[in-house]
Structures are given as structure tokens and as C-alpha cells.
Design an enzyme around this catalytic site. Structure first.
Site, PDB file in Angstrom:
ATOM      1  N   HIS A  70       0.820  -1.211   0.000  1.00  0.00           N
ATOM      2  CA  HIS A  70       0.000   0.000   0.000  1.00  0.00           C
ATOM      3  C   HIS A  70       0.853   1.260   0.000  1.00  0.00           C
ATOM      4  CE1 HIS A  70      -4.378  -1.196   0.835  1.00  0.00           C
ATOM      5  NE2 HIS A  70      -3.745  -2.274   0.415  1.00  0.00           N
ATOM      6  N   ASP A  71       2.067   1.167   0.505  1.00  0.00           N
ATOM      7  CA  ASP A  71       2.976   2.310   0.424  1.00  0.00           C
ATOM      8  C   ASP A  71       3.468   2.502  -1.004  1.00  0.00           C
ATOM      9  OD1 ASP A  71       4.675   4.441   1.396  1.00  0.00           O
ATOM     10  OD2 ASP A  71       6.351   3.068   1.142  1.00  0.00           O
ATOM     11  N   HIS A 198      -1.957 -13.362  -0.604  1.00  0.00           N
ATOM     12  CA  HIS A 198      -3.194 -13.712   0.093  1.00  0.00           C
ATOM     13  C   HIS A 198      -3.210 -15.170   0.546  1.00  0.00           C
ATOM     14  CE1 HIS A 198      -5.812 -10.150  -1.523  1.00  0.00           C
ATOM     15  NE2 HIS A 198      -4.794  -9.762  -0.770  1.00  0.00           N
TER      16      HIS A 198
END
EC number: 1.11.1.7
Length: 325
Positions: A70-71, A198
Site C-alpha cells: 500500500h505504500d 493472500h
């Protein structure tokens, strides 16, 4: 006129070449031995903290891995996601894809505190994120890699960019996923391999409710089992968490892809990888060979870590990951 057009095309080519060279130069400044002299104890120090936190809560490994992703997808791997709101900017923590979802900030704080005591003002928060992502995979049984280092930290964050759709939502179509990853220099194969993260972690009911109640490409017994902890009514049990990989939820392996082949992907953005589209064959290959998955995942993680790093005199080395100096 023809001469002018040729000159204009040459000028445009020179500008494009200059931009490419700048990008290549930034990536070239990243190297695996960046801190070998300035902070030789960095890697074992980070590993000890991550190991301690994973021993306390296995789920945190997936959270730290996701934090790095996400960064990097919001203006590059610059630790902007770690910045708290200030008077001059609204940070990324409360943006839709991150709010009540992204975790692990306290772990990064703990690592930064230890590293600052050992090597004050030397190691960036952006590099700490990259190292913790690698260590999280290793500690969950995956394959490690040599992390390229030398990133610097941004002095600002962007709530609006984080909210602009650059982070793939759990309802993404395959085309949307391919386009978002391609915009960051990542191929469809990279995208599928990175989605294999995931194989560990959990998702909130609000992110998969629509899939387990409305999808047709889902194993019925799987859907029924997920409905037990995720009521159909919006607002009811929204934050109830479910594991992403039913088979080996605490092991970084290829089971996630086996689940997709059996139509047991929890998120819509999981199952679209195997739904009669262009990435089906990649999913099948990973479901049959964990080594193929490991190989491509490592390559994709290294590529992701190269997304628009701040190097040289750009950015800063933050003393605290939560605020600019």
C-alpha cells in the site's frame, strides 16, 4: 517543414531518454549492501523485532507485507503511508483502502526506535518497510530475497492519491487489476504472483460480502461457510474477519492458487484471476508448482520495491516514521 518535424521528434526523443535515464539512475542507487558500513546490524535487528511480533500474532506478517504494498502503490516506496496527519497535509492512513484495514504501524515504530538507537539518522522508514515485508514472508515459510536498499523518506503524504483508485479494491475486475499494476511497471504475471500474498492473512466481511452472497463463480459450500460469520445485512458484522486461504492460512505457500482453481477465492479480486480470463494459466501453474510461485513472487517483490524510490538528496531520513523531521 520536414526538417522542423525531424528536429521536434529528436528533441522529444532526447527528453524521453533523459526521463528513462533518471528513473534507471534512481533504481541503480538502490543496492543490497547499502548499510553494510553505516549500520551493519540493521538486518538482524529488524528480523528480531518482526520475529517477536509474528510469534505474538501470526496475522501481523500479512499486515506488514500489505503495508509495503500500500505504500509503494501511492507515489512510490517512500514510507508516505506511515505519516500521521499534519496541519499542512492529510495523510494516507484514513484513506478508504487503508482506514480500519492497514495494520502494523506500531511494529514499524518499534523497529525504527531500535534502529535509531543503533544508527541514528541513517536508515529510512521506507527501507524498514521493505525489509519487514521480506522477513514476514520468510517467517511464514516463504522464500527470502536480498532486499535492495537506499530509499529515502517522503516529507508529505497524499490522502487524495490514496483515495484515487491507485490501490486495487477487493471488487476489482481482471482488466482493472492488470491496468493498475501495469501503471507501476508490473506485468500480469507479477500481479498474479503478488496476489499470492493472500496465501496468508484475513479480510473483513465488508470486503467480501457481495461475493459470498451474489457471485455465481463460487463453490457453494465455501460460500455457506463464509456466510456464518458475515451476515448479508450491510452494517452487521462488517469487521468480522475471515482467513483468505482456508487450507494453510498460516503458511506462505501455493495453496491460495489451489483455492482459486476450486472457486474458493474469498475476494472478487482473488477469483477474477481464475475465471476464464488471460491469467488462468498462470494460476494453474502456481497451483501445481510452489517453486514457480516463489520464483515469480520474489522477482515481483523486487520490482515493486523499485517503484519511484526517493534517492540521493531527495526526501529525508525521518527520525520518526510518523512525522517529517
Amino acid at each position: 517543414m520536414e526538417c522542423y518535424e525531424q528536429s521536434r521528434q529528436r528533441a522529444a526523443f532526447v527528453v524521453l531518454l533523459f526521463i528513462v535515464m533518471l528513473g534507471s539512475q534512481a533504481q541503480a542507487q538502490l543496492r543490497t549492501d547499502f548499510y553494510s558500513d553505516s549500520c551493519p546490524s540493521l538486518l538482524p535487528t529488524v528480523r528480531r523485532v518482526v520475529q517477536r511480533e509474528v510469534a505474538k500474532e501470526r496475522r501481523i506478517a500479512a499486515s506488514l507485507l500489505r503495508l509495503f504494498f500500500h505504500d509503494c502503490f501511492v507515489n512510490g516506496c517512500d514510507a508516505s503511508i506511515l505519516l500521521d496527519d499534519t496541519r499542512s497535509f492529510l495523510g494516507e492512513k484514513t484513506a478508504g483502502p487503508n482506514n480500519n484495514s492497514v495494520r502494523g504501524y506500531e511494529v514499524i515504530d518499534a523497529i525504527k526506535s531500535r534502529v535509531e538507537r543503533l544508527c541514528p539518522g541513517v536508515v529510512s522508514c521506507a527501507d524498514i518497510l521493505a525489509i519487514t515485508a521480506r522477513d514476514s514472508v520468510l517467517l511464514m515459510g516463504g522464500r527470502g530475497w536480498s532486499v535492495k536498499l537506499g530509499r529515502r523518506d517522503s516529507i508529505t503524504a497524499s490522502f487524495s492519491t490514496a483515495n484515487s483508485g491507485v490501490l486495487p479494491p477487493p471488487t476489482s475486475t481482471l482488466d482493472n487489476l492488470i491496468n493498475l499494476f501495469r501503471a507501476n511497471g508490473l506485468s500480469p504475471r507479477d500481479m498474479v504472483a503478488l496476489s499470492g500474498a493472500h496465501t496468508i492473512g484475513q479480510a473483513r466481511c465488508v470486503t467480501f460480502r457481495s461475493r459470498i452472497y451474489n457471485s455465481t463463480n463460487i463453490d457453494l459450500s465455501f460460500a455457506l461457510s463464509r456466510r456464518r460469520s458475515c451476515p448479508a445485512a450491510t452494517g452487521s458484522g462488517d469487521n468480522n474477519a475471515a482467513i483468505l486461504d482456508l487450507r494453510t492460512p498460516e503458511k506462505f505457500d501455493g495453496s491460495y492458487f489451489m483455492q482459486l482453481v476450486n472457486h474458493r477465492g474469498l475476494l472478487t479480486s482473488d477469483q477474477v484471476l481464475f475465471n476464464g480470463g488471460s491469467t488462468d494459466s498462470i494460476v494453474v501453474s502456481y497451483s501445481r508448482s510452489v517453486q514457480a510461485f516463489y520464483r515469480d513472487f520474489v522477482a515481483a517483490m523486487i520490482k515493486m520495491g523499485d517503484i519511484s524510490p526517493l534517492t540521493g538528496s531527495n526526501g529525508q531520513i525521518r527520525r520518526s516514521c510518523r512525522r517529517p523531521n
